[in-house]
Enzyme design. Structure first.
Site, mmCIF file in Angstrom:
data_model
loop_
_atom_site.group_PDB
_atom_site.id
_atom_site.type_symbol
_atom_site.label_atom_id
_atom_site.label_comp_id
_atom_site.label_asym_id
_atom_site.label_seq_id
_atom_site.Cartn_x
_atom_site.Cartn_y
_atom_site.Cartn_z
ATOM 1 N N ARG A 117 21.996 3.174 -33.586
ATOM 2 C CA ARG A 117 21.377 1.868 -33.276
ATOM 3 C C ARG A 117 22.374 0.843 -32.722
ATOM 4 N NH1 ARG A 117 18.008 2.241 -38.172
ATOM 5 N NH2 ARG A 117 16.101 3.267 -37.508
ATOM 6 N N LYS A 139 23.531 -4.891 -18.721
ATOM 7 C CA LYS A 139 22.466 -3.948 -18.372
ATOM 8 C C LYS A 139 23.025 -2.539 -18.524
ATOM 9 C CE LYS A 139 19.327 -6.252 -15.184
ATOM 10 N NZ LYS A 139 18.831 -6.314 -13.794
ATOM 11 N N GLU A 181 27.405 -6.067 -2.756
ATOM 12 C CA GLU A 181 26.995 -6.916 -3.893
ATOM 13 C C GLU A 181 27.698 -8.274 -3.839
ATOM 14 O OE1 GLU A 181 24.719 -6.707 -6.211
ATOM 15 O OE2 GLU A 181 24.150 -4.609 -6.268
ATOM 16 N N LYS A 230 27.628 -14.813 -11.870
ATOM 17 C CA LYS A 230 26.818 -13.896 -12.678
ATOM 18 C C LYS A 230 26.718 -14.370 -14.122
ATOM 19 C CE LYS A 230 25.332 -9.381 -13.707
ATOM 20 N NZ LYS A 230 25.247 -7.984 -13.391
ATOM 21 N N GLU A 240 16.282 -11.004 -18.120
ATOM 22 C CA GLU A 240 15.609 -11.003 -16.809
ATOM 23 C C GLU A 240 14.131 -11.391 -16.899
ATOM 24 O OE1 GLU A 240 17.062 -7.919 -14.044
ATOM 25 O OE2 GLU A 240 15.032 -7.887 -13.239
ATOM 26 N N ARG A 244 17.249 -14.421 -13.893
ATOM 27 C CA ARG A 244 18.114 -13.273 -13.583
ATOM 28 C C ARG A 244 17.582 -12.425 -12.425
ATOM 29 N NH1 ARG A 244 21.500 -9.535 -17.845
ATOM 30 N NH2 ARG A 244 22.432 -8.152 -16.284
ATOM 31 N N ASN A 248 18.592 -9.718 -8.047
ATOM 32 C CA ASN A 248 18.005 -8.584 -7.329
ATOM 33 C C ASN A 248 17.786 -8.897 -5.854
ATOM 34 O OD1 ASN A 248 17.835 -6.985 -9.650
ATOM 35 N ND2 ASN A 248 15.947 -8.023 -10.262
ATOM 36 N N HIS A 251 17.543 -6.178 -3.308
ATOM 37 C CA HIS A 251 17.377 -4.919 -4.039
ATOM 38 C C HIS A 251 15.976 -4.318 -3.933
ATOM 39 C CE1 HIS A 251 21.258 -6.029 -5.578
ATOM 40 N NE2 HIS A 251 21.328 -4.984 -6.366
ATOM 41 N N HIS A 255 16.600 -0.660 -3.227
ATOM 42 C CA HIS A 255 16.301 0.451 -4.153
ATOM 43 C C HIS A 255 15.359 1.468 -3.505
ATOM 44 C CE1 HIS A 255 17.449 -1.732 -8.148
ATOM 45 N NE2 HIS A 255 18.457 -1.068 -7.634
ATOM 46 N N HIS A 268 24.665 2.328 -2.754
ATOM 47 C CA HIS A 268 23.872 1.202 -3.258
ATOM 48 C C HIS A 268 24.119 -0.060 -2.408
ATOM 49 C CE1 HIS A 268 21.779 -1.339 -6.084
ATOM 50 N NE2 HIS A 268 22.845 -2.092 -6.250
HETATM 51 N N1 GLY Z 1 22.615 -6.036 -11.300
HETATM 52 C C1 GLY Z 1 21.732 -7.110 -11.515
HETATM 53 C C2 GLY Z 1 21.807 -7.659 -12.899
HETATM 54 O O1 GLY Z 1 22.747 -7.404 -13.627
HETATM 55 O O2 GLY Z 1 20.901 -8.341 -13.308
#
Ligand code: GLY
Length: 354
Positions: A117, A139, A181, A230, A240, A244, A248, A251, A255, A268
């Protein structure tokens, strides 16, 4: 050495992000100061192991060497990492250390989030992309045949160690994917609501040559700026739920490009840059920006000579975009520019996109 801090909530302790150019052989002892137990499982990318394994100084028994490439971020490797943790008898006081790019960081972070956990983990990003994006903000994930990052959690590391020296040996394509990025932050800067005004687009415009030639002092400022932006976003919206989503930018299409080309043809960052170009075109078509801002964006992107994407079938791109975890109720969610360095979320029907 620069020391930034991420404070997610009043309940959670802040964690440090160190940005430095010190010798790689000194990393292990610095990491040790952030450990509570006496065992570590080091998930390390194969390339990094070959180049820096000896300098880093972790024993063979402590290491899980992960092959490179997005396809390695899978269930099977996740299971193997957990099995190794059990074999090593890691306790809840011990830690997982991720050394590598986004693939190593994401899968090791997810293993740490779920082993008993949740145990501590430390990020040592060795690619530009991991330095400016994936190692910060918690993430963690693995991929499935249904899509990228569809199984994961938000789980913050205990510390992030960015050592610029790793970037010297990064291959050119991987370096450029990180720049994909990086340029994203130019177009979202004001929407990040960072307390410090960084004027990131000026910095990029004035330092393009130094960035491309990997001047480490310039890269240090570059990485610091991206991370400050960030951190500002993640501290306001860890999970998010709103803000947040601006990270993206580029993206939604990016993606989809990666998915329909099986994560093999484009990196990417290459896909994200194409997604940024597309977001500008779409915003202009919808009257959200004028053509001058699109030209401004095109000019910046041209300076970095990003790899061009060949034309891909629109129906397949649409199908992939609908499957994305960002889409909802049959609508596709885009982050679109609306003014210099400002973006907003726009939800569109399939017939409003191409
Ligand atoms: N890579 C986008 C984020 O960390 O929200």
């Amino acid at each position: 050495m620069l020391n930034l801090e991420v404070k997610i909530s009043a309940k959670e302790e802040a964690y440090p992000i160190y940005i430095e150019q010190d010798k790689i052989e000194n990393l292990k002892s610095k990491i040790a100061k952030h450990l509570r137990g006496n065992k570590v499982l080091v998930v390390i990318s194969e390339k990094v192991e070959k180049l820096y394994g000896k300098l880093l100084g972790f024993s063979k028994e402590e290491k899980f060497v992960l092959k490179d490439g997005e396809k390695e971020k899978n269930f099977n490797n996740y299971k193997k990492i957990l099995e190794k943790a059990f074999e090593m008898k890691l306790t809840r006081k011990d830690a997982i250390i991720a050394i590598g790019g986004g693939v190593a960081g994401d899968i090791a972070g997810f293993a740490a989030a779920t082993y008993m956990r949740g145990i501590d983990y430390i990020q040592v990003p060795t690619t530009l992309l991991a330095c400016v994006d994936s190692s910060v903000g918690g993430k963690t994930a693995i991929d499935t045949s249904f899509g990228k990052n569809l199984i994961g959690s938000f789980y913050q590391p205990k510390a992030v160690f960015i050592n610029l020296n790793f970037l010297k040996t990064l291959d050119e394509r991987q370096f450029k994917t990180g720049l994909g990025e990086v340029v994203k932050y130019i177009f979202i800067e004001k929407s990040c609501f960072c307390k410090e005004e960084l004027n990131f687009s000026n910095f990029i415009n004035e330092n393009t040559e130094k960035i491309l030639s990997r001047n480490l002092n310039t890269l240090e400022i570059l990485i610091e700026s991206c991370i400050k932006l960030k951190i500002a976003v993640v501290e306001q919206d860890e999970k998010e739920l709103g803000l947040r989503k601006i990270l993206n930018f580029g993206h939604t299409l990016g993606h989809a490009i990666e998915k329909i080309t099986n994560y093999k043809k484009y990196t990417h960052g290459e896909a994200v840059v194409e997604g940024i170009r597309f977001a500008f075109k779409l915003a202009e078509k919808r009257g959200l920006i004028d053509k001058n801002y699109r030209f401004f964006a095109d000019d910046i992107l041209k300076k970095f000579y990003f790899r061009q994407i060949t034309k891909l079938p629109e129906n397949k791109l649409l199908e992939a975009m609908k499957m994305d975890k960002k889409s909802a109720d049959g609508k596709i969610i885009f982050i679109l520019p609306i003014d210099y360095s400002i973006v907003k979320e726009v939800s569109l029907n399939s017939d409003e996109i191409f």
